[in-house]
Design a protein around this motif. Structure first.
Motif, PDB file in Angstrom:
ATOM      1  N   LEU A  90       0.854  -1.181   0.000  1.00 25.22           N
ATOM      2  CA  LEU A  90       0.000   0.000   0.000  1.00 25.22           C
ATOM      3  C   LEU A  90       0.894   1.238   0.000  1.00 25.22           C
ATOM      4  O   LEU A  90       2.105   1.130   0.204  1.00 25.22           O
ATOM      5  CB  LEU A  90      -0.908  -0.014   1.236  1.00 25.22           C
ATOM      6  CG  LEU A  90      -1.910  -1.166   1.317  1.00 25.22           C
ATOM      7  CD1 LEU A  90      -2.667  -1.110   2.640  1.00 25.22           C
ATOM      8  CD2 LEU A  90      -2.865  -1.167   0.134  1.00 25.22           C
ATOM      9  N   PRO A  91       0.343   2.423  -0.239  1.00 24.54           N
ATOM     10  CA  PRO A  91       1.185   3.633  -0.247  1.00 24.54           C
ATOM     11  C   PRO A  91       1.986   3.783   1.044  1.00 24.54           C
ATOM     12  O   PRO A  91       1.511   3.404   2.134  1.00 24.54           O
ATOM     13  CB  PRO A  91       0.146   4.759  -0.405  1.00 24.54           C
ATOM     14  CG  PRO A  91      -0.991   4.121  -1.126  1.00 24.54           C
ATOM     15  CD  PRO A  91      -1.059   2.716  -0.621  1.00 24.54           C
ATOM     16  N   PRO A  92       3.183   4.329   0.956  1.00 23.64           N
ATOM     17  CA  PRO A  92       4.067   4.413   2.139  1.00 23.64           C
ATOM     18  C   PRO A  92       3.423   5.104   3.328  1.00 23.64           C
ATOM     19  O   PRO A  92       3.640   4.703   4.479  1.00 23.64           O
ATOM     20  CB  PRO A  92       5.271   5.188   1.611  1.00 23.64           C
ATOM     21  CG  PRO A  92       5.277   4.949   0.141  1.00 23.64           C
ATOM     22  CD  PRO A  92       3.842   4.835  -0.260  1.00 23.64           C
ATOM     23  N   ARG A  93       2.662   6.158   3.066  1.00 26.32           N
ATOM     24  CA  ARG A  93       2.024   6.898   4.165  1.00 26.32           C
ATOM     25  C   ARG A  93       0.505   6.747   4.086  1.00 26.32           C
ATOM     26  O   ARG A  93      -0.254   7.698   4.229  1.00 26.32           O
ATOM     27  CB  ARG A  93       2.421   8.373   4.080  1.00 26.32           C
ATOM     28  CG  ARG A  93       3.915   8.611   4.316  1.00 26.32           C
ATOM     29  CD  ARG A  93       4.238  10.088   4.259  1.00 26.32           C
ATOM     30  NE  ARG A  93       4.180  10.618   2.896  1.00 26.32           N
ATOM     31  CZ  ARG A  93       3.946  11.895   2.593  1.00 26.32           C
ATOM     32  NH1 ARG A  93       3.734  12.775   3.566  1.00 26.32           N
ATOM     33  NH2 ARG A  93       3.931  12.293   1.336  1.00 26.32           N
ATOM     34  N   PHE A  94       0.071   5.526   3.872  1.00 29.21           N
ATOM     35  CA  PHE A  94      -1.339   5.211   3.611  1.00 29.21           C
ATOM     36  C   PHE A  94      -2.252   5.694   4.732  1.00 29.21           C
ATOM     37  O   PHE A  94      -2.139   5.265   5.872  1.00 29.21           O
ATOM     38  CB  PHE A  94      -1.468   3.704   3.423  1.00 29.21           C
ATOM     39  CG  PHE A  94      -2.879   3.187   3.408  1.00 29.21           C
ATOM     40  CD1 PHE A  94      -3.799   3.649   2.484  1.00 29.21           C
ATOM     41  CD2 PHE A  94      -3.277   2.225   4.331  1.00 29.21           C
ATOM     42  CE1 PHE A  94      -5.097   3.155   2.470  1.00 29.21           C
ATOM     43  CE2 PHE A  94      -4.565   1.728   4.328  1.00 29.21           C
ATOM     44  CZ  PHE A  94      -5.480   2.195   3.389  1.00 29.21           C
ATOM     45  N   HIS A  95      -3.168   6.595   4.374  1.00 28.91           N
ATOM     46  CA  HIS A  95      -4.238   6.964   5.302  1.00 28.91           C
ATOM     47  C   HIS A  95      -5.436   7.548   4.543  1.00 28.91           C
ATOM     48  O   HIS A  95      -6.181   8.382   5.072  1.00 28.91           O
ATOM     49  CB  HIS A  95      -3.743   7.947   6.377  1.00 28.91           C
ATOM     50  CG  HIS A  95      -3.387   9.319   5.856  1.00 28.91           C
ATOM     51  ND1 HIS A  95      -4.195  10.410   6.051  1.00 28.91           N
ATOM     52  CD2 HIS A  95      -2.333   9.747   5.143  1.00 28.91           C
ATOM     53  CE1 HIS A  95      -3.643  11.475   5.494  1.00 28.91           C
ATOM     54  NE2 HIS A  95      -2.505  11.098   4.939  1.00 28.91           N
ATOM     55  N   ALA A  96      -5.656   7.060   3.311  1.00 25.44           N
ATOM     56  CA  ALA A  96      -6.813   7.508   2.534  1.00 25.44           C
ATOM     57  C   ALA A  96      -7.136   6.466   1.473  1.00 25.44           C
ATOM     58  O   ALA A  96      -6.249   5.792   0.935  1.00 25.44           O
ATOM     59  CB  ALA A  96      -6.539   8.862   1.890  1.00 25.44           C
ATOM     60  N   ILE A  97      -8.423   6.340   1.161  1.00 17.63           N
ATOM     61  CA  ILE A  97      -8.919   5.417   0.133  1.00 17.63           C
ATOM     62  C   ILE A  97      -9.815   6.204  -0.808  1.00 17.63           C
ATOM     63  O   ILE A  97     -10.676   6.982  -0.357  1.00 17.63           O
ATOM     64  CB  ILE A  97      -9.709   4.251   0.760  1.00 17.63           C
ATOM     65  CG1 ILE A  97      -8.785   3.382   1.623  1.00 17.63           C
ATOM     66  CG2 ILE A  97     -10.372   3.402  -0.311  1.00 17.63           C
ATOM     67  CD1 ILE A  97      -9.532   2.326   2.420  1.00 17.63           C
TER      68      ILE A  97
END
Length: 487
Positions: free
Chosen positions: A438-445
Motif C-alpha cells: 500500500l502507499p508508504p504513508r497510507f491513510h486515505a482510500i
C-alpha cells in the motif's frame, strides 16, 4: 443505336434497386460502427479495465505480471499473452489514453478475427461466396457478439480470436506453414486462458475424422512443439513459482457459487443464445444441405467441446458468460455457412436481406438499451484522480484504479480484486504483509461513486475518518499514523 451500346444500358428499375441495396448495406455498416464506437468509449469508464490493464502498464516499470506470494496481489490469473499484446498501451501519457489504446487493441483483434473468418471460410464449390454474403455474415456476427467482449479486458477475447484464426488456417489447408500457424494459434489460446482447450482438441478430432489418423498424429506433434515454445517463452519472462500460484493454484482453489440454480437463472437468457443458436443452425443446415457441413464441422466441434469447461468456469466465484467461448468460436464461420445455405433454399436472394435486417435490428436494440451514452474517453475521472494524488502524495490507495498511482508515482499497489481472489482461494493476505503493498504513508482510500467493490478496502479504515468528495471520487481520509521513531 447498335446492339453493343444498347446492351450496356441498364433499366432504371435495376439501377434504382442496386442503389437502394448499396444504401442498405452502407447503413448497416454505419450502425455497426456506431455500436463499436460506443463500446470503445465505454471501455475507459470501467474500473474493471483499469485493474486489468495495470499489469501491462507495470511492465514498463520493470514489474512482473505475476507477483507471487510476496508481491502485490493483483487480479490477473490468466495466461500472459493478453497482457503482452496490451503492453503498447503503457506508452500512452495518461491512464485515460492508455485505456483508449487498450480498447483499440482489444476491439481490432476481435473485429479482425471476425472479418477474416467470414471473408475466407471455405464453402462448397459453386455456392455463393460473394463479398456481399460474407460482409452480411460479418455484420450479423458483430451484432450478436457478446457486448462484454467489446467493452472489457477479458482473457477470453484474445483466446477466441486465436481459436478462430487457428481453425480458419486448418480448414483452408494451403500449406505446411499454414498447418504450423494453426497449431501456434491454437496453443496461443491456452496462453490466454487455461481453459481454452476446445480448439486444439477439436482440431485433432476433426483431422482424425476427415483426413485420417496420420494427419491427426502429425498435428498433435505440431501442437506439442508449439505448446513447448510458448512454455519456454513464458518461464523465461516470468518467475515459475509466481506462474504456478497465479495460473494453477489460485484458479483451482476458487469455490463454486453457493446457489448454482440462482446463477443459472441469472444468465439463462444469454446462455440460451450461446447454447441454442449453433445447435439450431447445425440441425437446419444438416436438413437442407448436408454437404455444407463437411468442412464446417470444425467450428461446430469447437463450440461443443468449449461448453463443459465454459460452464464450469461460469459456476465458480468470479465466473461469467465470457467463459462460454463456444459461441464466438462458431459464430463467423457458422453464420457464413448458414447464409450460404439459405440462398440455396426458397429464401434465395431474400436471405441476405433478412441477415442485414437482423443485424440492423439487433444493433438498434442494443443502442436503444444503452443506459448512458458514452462517446469519448473518460479524461475527467483521471484528471480528478491526478488532483487527489497531488493533494495527498503517496498517501491515497486507489483499490480499483491502480493506473492512477502507476502514472502519478510509478508504483503499483495491491488491487482489491486481487485481495478477493486470494481470500476466496483460501490464501488471504495478512494485514502486516498487505501494508507493504500500500502507499508508504497510507491513510486515505479513493473510489468513484457507484464502483462495484468487495468492501475489503473499507475494512482497512479506522472507525473515525472523514469523507471528502472531489468530482465523482469519494475519498475517505483519517489521521496518518506517526513514523515508528516518533516519540
Amino acid at each position: 443505336m447498335d446492339s453493343t451500346s444498347s446492351s450496356k444500358i441498364r433499366p432504371a428499375s435495376a439501377s434504382s434497386r442496386h442503389g437502394w441495396e448499396r444504401f442498405v448495406w452502407v447503413g448497416a455498416t454505419l450502425a455497426a460502427a456506431v455500436w463499436l464506437w460506443h463500446c470503445w468509449a465505454f471501455f475507459s469508464t470501467s474500473s474493471w479495465n483499469d485493474i486489468r490493464l495495470a499489469p501491462a502498464v507495470a511492465l514498463h516499470y520493470g514489474q512482473a505480471i505475476y507477483p507471487g506470494p510476496s508481491g502485490p496481489p493483483n487480479t490477473w490469473m490468466y495466461g500472459p499473452l493478453p497482457i503482452w499484446l496490451l503492453w503498447p498501451a503503457g506508452w500512452s501519457g495518461s491512464p485515460a489514453a492508455a485505456l483508449g489504446v487498450a480498447a483499440t487493441i482489444n476491439g481490432l483483434i476481435t473485429l479482425g478475427a471476425i472479418i477474416a473468418v467470414c471473408r475466407f471460410t471455405p464453402l462448397p464449390s459453386g455456392w455463393d461466396a460473394s463479398p456481399r454474403l460474407r460482409w452480411t455474415a460479418a455484420l450479423l456476427a458483430i451484432a450478436i457478439w457478446p457486448r462484454a467482449a467489446w467493452q472489457f479486458i477479458q482473457a477470453d477475447n484474445l483466446a477466441v480470436a486465436c481459436g478462430l484464426l487457428a481453425n480458419l488456417l486448418l480448414m483452408r489447408r494451403r500449406s505446411a506453414a499454414g498447418d504450423w500457424l494453426a497449431a501456434l494459434f491454437a496453443t496461443a489460446a491456452l496462453f490466454c486462458k487455461q481453459t481454452s482447450i476446445a480448439v486444439p482438441l477439436a482440431q485433432l478430432i476433426w483431422l482424425w475424422s476427415s483426413r485420417g489418423a496420420r494427419a491427426s498424429v502429425a498435428h498433435a506433434a505440431r501442437l506439442a512443439a508449439a505448446l513447448l515454445g510458448w512454455c519456454l517463452l513464458t518461464v523465461t519472462l516470468e518467475d515459475p513459482g509466481a506462474l504456478r500460484l497465479s495460473l494453477f493454484q489460485l484458479p483451482s482453489a476458487l469455490p463454486w457459487v453457493q446457489d448454482l440454480a440462482a446463477r443459472l437463472r441469472d444468465v439463462a437468457p444469454a446462455m440460451g443464445v450461446h447454447l441454442l443458436l449453433p445447435a439450431v443452425a447445425y440441425i437446419w443446415i444438416r436438413r437442407q444441405r448436408r454437404s455444407a457441413l463437411t468442412v464446417l464441422h470444425l467450428p461446430w466441434l469447437s463450440w461443443a467441446i468449449a461448453v463443459p469447461p465454459g460452464l464450469a468456469a461460469l459456476l465458480t466465484y468470479g465466473g461469467n458468460l465470457n467463459s462460454l467461448q463456444g459461441l464466438g468460436l462458431w459464430l463467423p464461420a457458422g453464420l457464413t455457412a448458414t447464409l450460404a445455405v439459405a440462398q440455396r433454399t426458397r429464401l434465395r436472394r431474400n436471405a441476405l436481406w433478412i441477415g442485414v435486417g437482423l443485424a440492423v435490428g439487433l444493433v438498434g436494440l442494443r443502442l436503444a438499451l444503452v443506459p448512458v451514452w458514452v462517446w469519448g474517453l473518460n479524461h475527467p475521472r483521471y484528471a480528478q484522480a491526478q488532483t487527489i494524488v497531488e493533494t495527498w502524495p503517496e498517501q491515497v490507495w486507489f483499490p480499483w484504479h491502480p493506473l492512477v498511482t502507476l502514472y502519478a508515482e510509478g508504483k503499483r499497489y495491491a488491487d482489491e480484486d486481487g485481495l478477493a481472489v486470494r481470500a476466496l482461494a483460501g490464501r488471504p493476505i495478512r494485514r502486516d504483509v498487505l501494508r507493504e503493498h500500500l502507499p508508504p504513508r497510507f491513510h486515505a482510500i479513493a473510489l468513484p461513486a457507484g464502483t462495484p467493490h468487495w468492501s475489503i478496502a473499507y475494512e482497512l479504515r479506522p472507525e473515525v475518518y472523514t469523507r471528502h468528495q472531489h468530482g465523482e471520487w469519494g475519498i475517505d481520509v483519517w489521521p496518518a499514523s506517526p513514523p515508528p521513531d516518533t516519540p
